[in-house]
Design a protein around this motif. Structure first.
Motif, PDB file in Angstrom:
ATOM      1  N   MET A   1       0.842  -1.190   0.000  1.00  0.00           N
ATOM      2  CA  MET A   1       0.000   0.000   0.000  1.00  0.00           C
ATOM      3  C   MET A   1       0.882   1.247   0.000  1.00  0.00           C
ATOM      4  SD  MET A   1      -3.131   0.951   2.600  1.00  0.00           S
ATOM      5  CE  MET A   1      -2.211   0.668   4.120  1.00  0.00           C
ATOM      6  N   LYS A   2       0.494   2.238  -0.809  1.00  0.00           N
ATOM      7  CA  LYS A   2       1.236   3.493  -0.847  1.00  0.00           C
ATOM      8  C   LYS A   2       0.696   4.430   0.223  1.00  0.00           C
ATOM      9  CE  LYS A   2       2.527   7.453  -3.751  1.00  0.00           C
ATOM     10  NZ  LYS A   2       2.462   8.082  -5.093  1.00  0.00           N
ATOM     11  N   ILE A   3       1.597   4.908   1.075  1.00  0.00           N
ATOM     12  CA  ILE A   3       1.246   5.803   2.173  1.00  0.00           C
ATOM     13  C   ILE A   3       2.140   7.032   2.087  1.00  0.00           C
ATOM     14  CG2 ILE A   3       1.108   6.077   4.680  1.00  0.00           C
ATOM     15  CD1 ILE A   3       0.800   3.015   4.851  1.00  0.00           C
TER      16      ILE A   3
ATOM     17  N   LEU B   1       6.343   1.599   8.965  1.00  0.00           N
ATOM     18  CA  LEU B   1       5.520   1.189   7.836  1.00  0.00           C
ATOM     19  C   LEU B   1       6.346   0.484   6.760  1.00  0.00           C
ATOM     20  CD1 LEU B   1       3.295   4.379   7.613  1.00  0.00           C
ATOM     21  CD2 LEU B   1       2.501   2.077   8.178  1.00  0.00           C
ATOM     22  N   ARG B   2       7.555   0.970   6.523  1.00  0.00           N
ATOM     23  CA  ARG B   2       8.413   0.324   5.521  1.00  0.00           C
ATOM     24  C   ARG B   2       8.788  -1.088   5.956  1.00  0.00           C
ATOM     25  NH1 ARG B   2      11.345   5.832   5.052  1.00  0.00           N
ATOM     26  NH2 ARG B   2      10.393   6.733   3.177  1.00  0.00           N
TER      27      ARG B   2
ATOM     28  N   LEU C   1      -3.000   1.895   9.375  1.00  0.00           N
ATOM     29  CA  LEU C   1      -3.247   0.571   8.823  1.00  0.00           C
ATOM     30  C   LEU C   1      -4.609   0.015   9.206  1.00  0.00           C
ATOM     31  CD1 LEU C   1       0.276  -1.041   9.321  1.00  0.00           C
ATOM     32  CD2 LEU C   1      -0.648   0.111   7.305  1.00  0.00           C
TER      33      LEU C   1
ATOM     34  N   HIS D   1       5.215  -1.595   3.248  1.00  0.00           N
ATOM     35  CA  HIS D   1       4.449  -0.569   2.546  1.00  0.00           C
ATOM     36  C   HIS D   1       5.377   0.407   1.820  1.00  0.00           C
ATOM     37  CE1 HIS D   1       0.743  -1.935   4.399  1.00  0.00           C
ATOM     38  NE2 HIS D   1       1.390  -2.015   5.541  1.00  0.00           N
ATOM     39  N   GLU D   2       4.865   0.975   0.750  1.00  0.00           N
ATOM     40  CA  GLU D   2       5.572   2.033   0.033  1.00  0.00           C
ATOM     41  C   GLU D   2       5.288   3.347   0.745  1.00  0.00           C
ATOM     42  OE1 GLU D   2       5.535   4.425  -4.250  1.00  0.00           O
ATOM     43  OE2 GLU D   2       4.181   2.722  -3.925  1.00  0.00           O
ATOM     44  N   VAL D   3       6.311   3.982   1.258  1.00  0.00           N
ATOM     45  CA  VAL D   3       6.134   5.193   2.055  1.00  0.00           C
ATOM     46  C   VAL D   3       6.862   6.352   1.387  1.00  0.00           C
ATOM     47  CG1 VAL D   3       6.475   6.291   4.298  1.00  0.00           C
ATOM     48  CG2 VAL D   3       5.951   3.849   4.177  1.00  0.00           C
TER      49      VAL D   3
ATOM     50  N   GLN E   1       6.976  -3.052   7.428  1.00  0.00           N
ATOM     51  CA  GLN E   1       5.819  -3.908   7.191  1.00  0.00           C
ATOM     52  C   GLN E   1       5.510  -4.057   5.697  1.00  0.00           C
ATOM     53  OE1 GLN E   1       2.412  -3.590   9.865  1.00  0.00           O
ATOM     54  NE2 GLN E   1       3.566  -2.173  11.154  1.00  0.00           N
TER      55      GLN E   1
END
Length: 250
Positions: free
Chosen positions: A1-3, A20-21, A174, A25-27, A23
């Motif tokens: 997911m992009k955040i 977040l990274r 999330l 995700h694209e941050v 986990q």
């Protein structure tokens, strides 16, 4: 997911991005230094393209009443408008416990406006209201210092470690939007003057701390419950001693 994290290079932003990274995700860390500016609008449309979640941790460079109000008004409106265009599904905003209880504070009045913009934007949202961070104790003590004496409010404080804040913000990002407020707080409650005295003693500062019910906290008078959460807040795991041992001493 992009955040996308607005204010993603700051204290909470960098820690949240790291979580977040890890986990998967694209941050994207959005800040003027990375070409994303919520005041001018620079980079917003391109950065938000394809983002599902936006975390707003932006803060005003000036705490002067007019400047801070204008910052949160312009930033909030630009950001939420860009989110609607991009189809963002969840806006997470970090705010402060006490925003709606201390109208004499220009900064907190501005945070009330920020929250209102989020609520009225039409973008699903979660507002995370936090107590003050342990990292601010030194500044709080300095605000009330004249000479060798810090005259500080007797209102209660229940500060939280920035690591706990990042954990809670990550969890909110999330999770599904609550379209309301989540409150977060540290585990220990003491009077502000006593917390400041504890901090100063721990760092070897010899200033005398005087508790004064009429002492101003950044321009506003506190009641006992002004800055604490009594509405079933989520409680952090890190107390003062652990925070001090792992953050300040290091």
């Amino acid at each position: 997911m992009k955040i996308v994290i607005i204010g993603g290079t700051g204290l909470i932003g960098s820690k949240t991005a790291d979580r977040l990274r890890k986990q998967g995700h694209e941050v994207i860390a959005g800040a003027p230094s990375t070409g994303v500016n919520t005041i001018t609008g620079e980079g917003l449309a391109e950065t938000l393209k394809g983002a599902e979640v936006v975390i707003d941790l932006a803060n005003s460079p000036s705490f002067e009443d007019k400047a801070v109000l204008e910052f949160f008004q312009i930033s909030g409106r630009n950001l939420t408008a860009a989110e609607k265009t991009a189809g963002v599904k969840h806006h997470v905003a970090l705010s402060i416990i006490g925003t709606d209880r201390l109208p004499d504070s220009g900064y907190l009045r501005a945070k009330v406006v920020q929250e209102m913009i989020v609520r009225e934007s039409g973008v699903p949202y979660t507002i995370v209201r936090s107590t003050q961070f342990f990292e601010f104790l030194g500044g709080i003590a300095q605000e009330g210092t004249i000479g060798d004496t810090a005259r500080l409010s007797t209102g209660f404080l229940q500060p939280i470690a920035s690591d706990d804040v990042a954990d809670f913000v990550t969890d909110a990002a999330l999770s599904a939007p609550v379209n309301g407020i989540i409150e977060i707080s540290g585990p220990d409650r003491m009077r502000l003057c006593d917390f400041a005295a504890r901090y100063l003693k721990a760092i070897g500062d010899t200033r005398t701390v005087v508790g004064d019910p009429d002492a101003r906290y950044f321009g506003t008078k506190l009641q006992d419950g002004s800055l604490v959460a009594d509405n079933n807040p989520r409680i952090g795991r890190i107390g003062f001693d652990q925070w001090f041992a792992t953050s300040v001493r290091r």
